[in-house]
Design a protein around this motif. Sequence first.
Motif, short mmCIF file in Angstrom:
data_model
loop_
_atom_site.label_atom_id
_atom_site.label_comp_id
_atom_site.label_asym_id
_atom_site.label_seq_id
_atom_site.Cartn_x
_atom_site.Cartn_y
_atom_site.Cartn_z
N GLY A 245 0.82 -1.20 0.00
CA GLY A 245 0.00 0.00 0.00
C GLY A 245 0.86 1.25 0.00
N PRO A 246 0.24 2.40 -0.23
CA PRO A 246 0.99 3.65 -0.35
C PRO A 246 1.61 4.07 0.98
CG PRO A 246 -1.36 4.08 -0.40
CD PRO A 246 -1.20 2.60 -0.47
N ALA A 247 2.69 4.85 0.87
CA ALA A 247 3.37 5.38 2.05
C ALA A 247 3.86 6.78 1.73
CB ALA A 247 4.54 4.50 2.46
N LEU A 248 3.86 7.63 2.74
CA LEU A 248 4.35 9.00 2.60
C LEU A 248 5.31 9.30 3.74
CD1 LEU A 248 3.98 11.89 1.20
CD2 LEU A 248 2.58 12.39 3.21
N LEU A 249 6.46 9.85 3.39
CA LEU A 249 7.47 10.22 4.38
C LEU A 249 7.65 11.72 4.41
CD1 LEU A 249 10.80 8.55 5.24
CD2 LEU A 249 10.87 10.93 4.45
N VAL A 250 7.66 12.29 5.62
CA VAL A 250 7.95 13.71 5.81
C VAL A 250 9.04 13.82 6.87
CG1 VAL A 250 5.61 14.42 5.20
CG2 VAL A 250 6.20 14.08 7.61
N GLY A 251 9.64 15.02 6.94
CA GLY A 251 10.65 15.29 7.94
C GLY A 251 10.05 16.03 9.13
N MET A 252 10.93 16.60 9.96
CA MET A 252 10.51 17.28 11.18
C MET A 252 10.65 18.79 11.08
SD MET A 252 13.80 16.30 13.61
CE MET A 252 13.41 17.43 14.96
N ASP A 253 10.88 19.30 9.86
CA ASP A 253 11.24 20.70 9.68
C ASP A 253 10.14 21.55 9.08
OD1 ASP A 253 13.74 19.93 10.60
OD2 ASP A 253 14.54 19.65 8.58
N THR A 254 8.92 21.03 8.98
CA THR A 254 7.82 21.80 8.38
C THR A 254 6.61 21.80 9.30
OG1 THR A 254 7.23 19.80 7.12
CG2 THR A 254 8.53 21.50 5.96
N PRO A 255 6.68 22.56 10.41
CA PRO A 255 5.56 22.58 11.35
C PRO A 255 4.32 23.26 10.80
CG PRO A 255 7.17 24.24 11.95
CD PRO A 255 7.79 23.42 10.87
N GLN A 256 4.45 23.92 9.66
CA GLN A 256 3.28 24.53 9.01
C GLN A 256 2.43 23.51 8.25
OE1 GLN A 256 6.39 24.44 7.87
NE2 GLN A 256 6.68 25.59 5.96
N LEU A 257 2.88 22.26 8.25
CA LEU A 257 2.16 21.18 7.59
C LEU A 257 0.75 21.04 8.16
CD1 LEU A 257 2.14 18.56 5.83
CD2 LEU A 257 3.15 17.40 7.80
N THR A 258 -0.23 20.86 7.27
CA THR A 258 -1.61 20.62 7.69
C THR A 258 -2.13 19.38 6.98
OG1 THR A 258 -2.41 22.10 5.94
CG2 THR A 258 -2.11 23.06 8.13
N PRO A 259 -3.11 18.70 7.58
CA PRO A 259 -3.60 17.45 6.98
C PRO A 259 -4.12 17.60 5.56
CG PRO A 259 -4.33 17.61 9.25
CD PRO A 259 -3.70 18.93 8.92
N ASP A 260 -4.72 18.74 5.23
CA ASP A 260 -5.29 18.88 3.89
C ASP A 260 -4.22 18.81 2.81
OD1 ASP A 260 -4.76 21.58 5.16
OD2 ASP A 260 -5.00 22.19 3.07
N LEU A 261 -2.97 19.15 3.12
CA LEU A 261 -1.90 19.06 2.13
C LEU A 261 -1.62 17.62 1.73
CD1 LEU A 261 0.68 21.65 3.53
CD2 LEU A 261 -1.02 21.99 1.74
N LEU A 262 -1.97 16.68 2.61
CA LEU A 262 -1.61 15.27 2.39
C LEU A 262 -2.77 14.43 1.88
CD1 LEU A 262 0.44 14.71 5.67
CD2 LEU A 262 1.23 15.60 3.46
N LEU A 263 -3.96 15.00 1.79
CA LEU A 263 -5.13 14.20 1.44
C LEU A 263 -5.03 13.49 0.10
CD1 LEU A 263 -8.07 16.39 2.81
CD2 LEU A 263 -7.08 14.31 3.79
N VAL B 25 3.32 31.46 9.06
CA VAL B 25 2.29 30.76 8.28
C VAL B 25 1.81 29.49 8.97
CG1 VAL B 25 3.10 31.72 6.09
CG2 VAL B 25 4.03 29.53 6.89
N CYS B 26 2.25 29.25 10.20
CA CYS B 26 1.79 28.08 10.93
C CYS B 26 0.32 28.24 11.29
CB CYS B 26 2.62 27.88 12.20
SG CYS B 26 4.23 27.14 11.94
N PRO B 27 -0.42 27.15 11.39
CA PRO B 27 -1.83 27.25 11.77
C PRO B 27 -1.98 27.68 13.22
CG PRO B 27 -1.15 24.95 11.62
CD PRO B 27 -0.01 25.77 11.10
N PRO B 28 -3.16 28.16 13.60
CA PRO B 28 -3.39 28.56 14.98
C PRO B 28 -3.08 27.42 15.96
CG PRO B 28 -5.20 29.28 13.58
CD PRO B 28 -4.34 28.40 12.74
N GLY B 29 -2.52 27.79 17.10
CA GLY B 29 -2.17 26.79 18.10
C GLY B 29 -0.83 26.13 17.88
N SER B 30 -0.05 26.62 16.91
CA SER B 30 1.24 26.01 16.62
C SER B 30 2.19 26.09 17.81
CB SER B 30 1.88 26.71 15.42
OG SER B 30 3.25 26.39 15.31
#
Length: 216
Positions: free
Chosen positions: A99-117, A197-202
């Motif tokens: 099945g599919p897999a996605l790898l990200v690092g630890m350097d993009t705290p602005q990441l949001t779930p919608d970017l990965l959908l 540009v981080c989401p609220p609550g970052s």
Amino acid sequence: MTAPPTGPATLLVIAKEPLPGRVKTRLTPPYTPQEAAVLAEASLTDTLHALLRTPARRRVLVLDGRPGPWLPPGFDVVPQGPGGLDERIAGAFARCDDGPALLVGMDTPQLTPDLLLPVGRDGHDAWFGPAADGGFWALGLADPARNGSLVRGVAMSTGRTGAVQRLRLTRAGLTVRDLPVLRDIDTAADAAEVAGVCPPGSRFAAALASLGQTTR
């Protein structure tokens, strides 16, 4: 031609334990090693919580070091393999089930779930997240067991890392969907821009604000 596997992806985070002197060394100066570690921990924590809010088949932290109180429930923890970053990324993909897999690092705290959908759901063979510095912040594969080795031999941390990696994917005959460009946190200037540009609550934005100005 066989259609690529689809469905919720295995989400991988490749990271270092956020210890002073081992993480975010390009933030020092202006920050101390201890402050850089605080920022690294906040960035990693934001990333992990973003993945917790993203539909997934499995969530895995591929860690250099030991887990700490910053690790939320819901992640399997596996050690990074030996070698350079290209080898360690390939090793992380090799651990994945079908099945599919996605790898990200630890350097993009602005990441949001919608970017990965789109990952694992839109019929592509690969998903590629370019970074503003010429690298990449995300790499997804519909068939990681077969194609995870495409990262081996790619020189990391250069201005052409992303371009070379994406070319590897297309030359292998994979269809690639590009994800939005994000900025990695390498320098104090990067940190200030990302916090904006981080989401609220970052946690990262709050940690950066608590440390004051970025130039001292």
